[in-house]
Design an enzyme around this catalytic site. Structure first.
Site, PDB file in Angstrom:
ATOM      1  N   LYS A  21       2.010   1.852  -8.315  1.00 10.29           N
ATOM      2  CA  LYS A  21       1.901   0.779  -7.210  1.00 10.29           C
ATOM      3  C   LYS A  21       0.816   0.820  -6.594  1.00 10.29           C
ATOM      4  CE  LYS A  21       2.563  -0.742  -2.969  1.00 10.29           C
ATOM      5  NZ  LYS A  21       2.006  -0.086  -1.704  1.00 10.29           N
ATOM      6  N   ASP A  68       6.510  -3.078  -4.993  1.00 12.60           N
ATOM      7  CA  ASP A  68       6.948  -2.099  -4.048  1.00 12.60           C
ATOM      8  C   ASP A  68       8.380  -2.372  -3.875  1.00 12.60           C
ATOM      9  OD1 ASP A  68       6.854  -4.725  -3.254  1.00 12.60           O
ATOM     10  OD2 ASP A  68       6.213  -4.071  -0.831  1.00 12.60           O
TER      11      ASP A  68
END
Length: 214
Positions: free
Chosen positions: A120, A138
């Site tokens: 991420k 996320d």
DNA sequence: ATCCCGAGGG
DNA sequence: CCCTCTGGAT
């Protein structure tokens, strides 16, 4: 979500916010990398509060490395998970100095090799600092992908891959920020504000609570 | 699967 | 009180 609703879903988010940007405060790729690393399970408001004190003192890999773990902790103690973040960021700074000439690398493999940097964080740095059309998943985007039916998946990676299958490529560059801002202010975790949502007509989720009075 | 972990909101 | 916030390492 029906396939034919995906295009108008993003076209609407684009109309609401034509040029979405991160709300993390930074001036260089390294400042962005450090801020994103610190932002895990924390709000950007909280991260900005810490980096506003830290960066005037130290905003390069060498300078932050020189603070040491305990010195760095002093600046970031108001952020959750601060001990592991301090340890990881110091080690990341050491690697940037020793292996990358003090620069932030531009490949996913090199970024993910840095302690505290996973898929991420690497995706956010590639997108925001280097303009690559990655879609970082996320907590917000994982929730929206599943809630709306846009990109259901059991893991963040599964949601990311499904997004790349279903979202028209023209929207990839800004998809991350459109979705994250939508998740932060409208499609929030507890009581999503469907009554003021611009894309509710395209969404699978049916609100369980009515709009508040007034 | 579990741990890390402060601040803000409800 | 409980939940959530731009996760990653073990």
């Amino acid at each position: 979500m029906k396939k034919e609703n995906i295009e108008p879903f993003f076209a609407t988010l684009q109309a609401v916010n034509p040029t979405p940007e991160t709300e993390l405060e930074y001036t260089t790729p390294f400042e962005l990398l450090a801020a994103v690393l610190l932002s895990a399970q924390a709000t950007d408001v909280g991260v900005n509060k810490a980096t506003r004190k830290l960066y005037p003192v130290a905003n390069t890999p060498q300078a932050i490395y020189d603070l040491g773990v305990e010195g760095l902790e002093g600046y970031i103690k108001t952020i959750g998970l601060y001990r592991s973040k301090a340890k990881h960021l110091i080690e990341t700074c050491r690697m940037l100095v020793e292996l990358h000439g003090g620069e932030v690398p531009r490949t996913r493999a090199e970024l993910e090799a840095l302690p505290g940097v996973g898929r991420k964080t690497a995706n956010v740095v590639l997108n925001v600092a280097f303009g690559e059309p990655t879609i970082a998943v996320d907590t917000h985007i994982f929730r929206i992908g599943n809630r709306t039916g846009l990109a259901p998946g059991k893991t963040p990676l599964a949601v990311e891959l499904k997004l790349e299958k279903r979202v028209p490529p023209a929207y990839w560059l800004h998809a991350h920020h459109w979705l994250i801002l939508h998740g932060r202010y409208i499609c929030v975790a507890r009581k999503p504000k469907c009554w003021e949502c611009a894309v509710a007509r395209y969404c699978d989720y049916k609100p369980k609570t009515p709009a508040p009075k007034g």
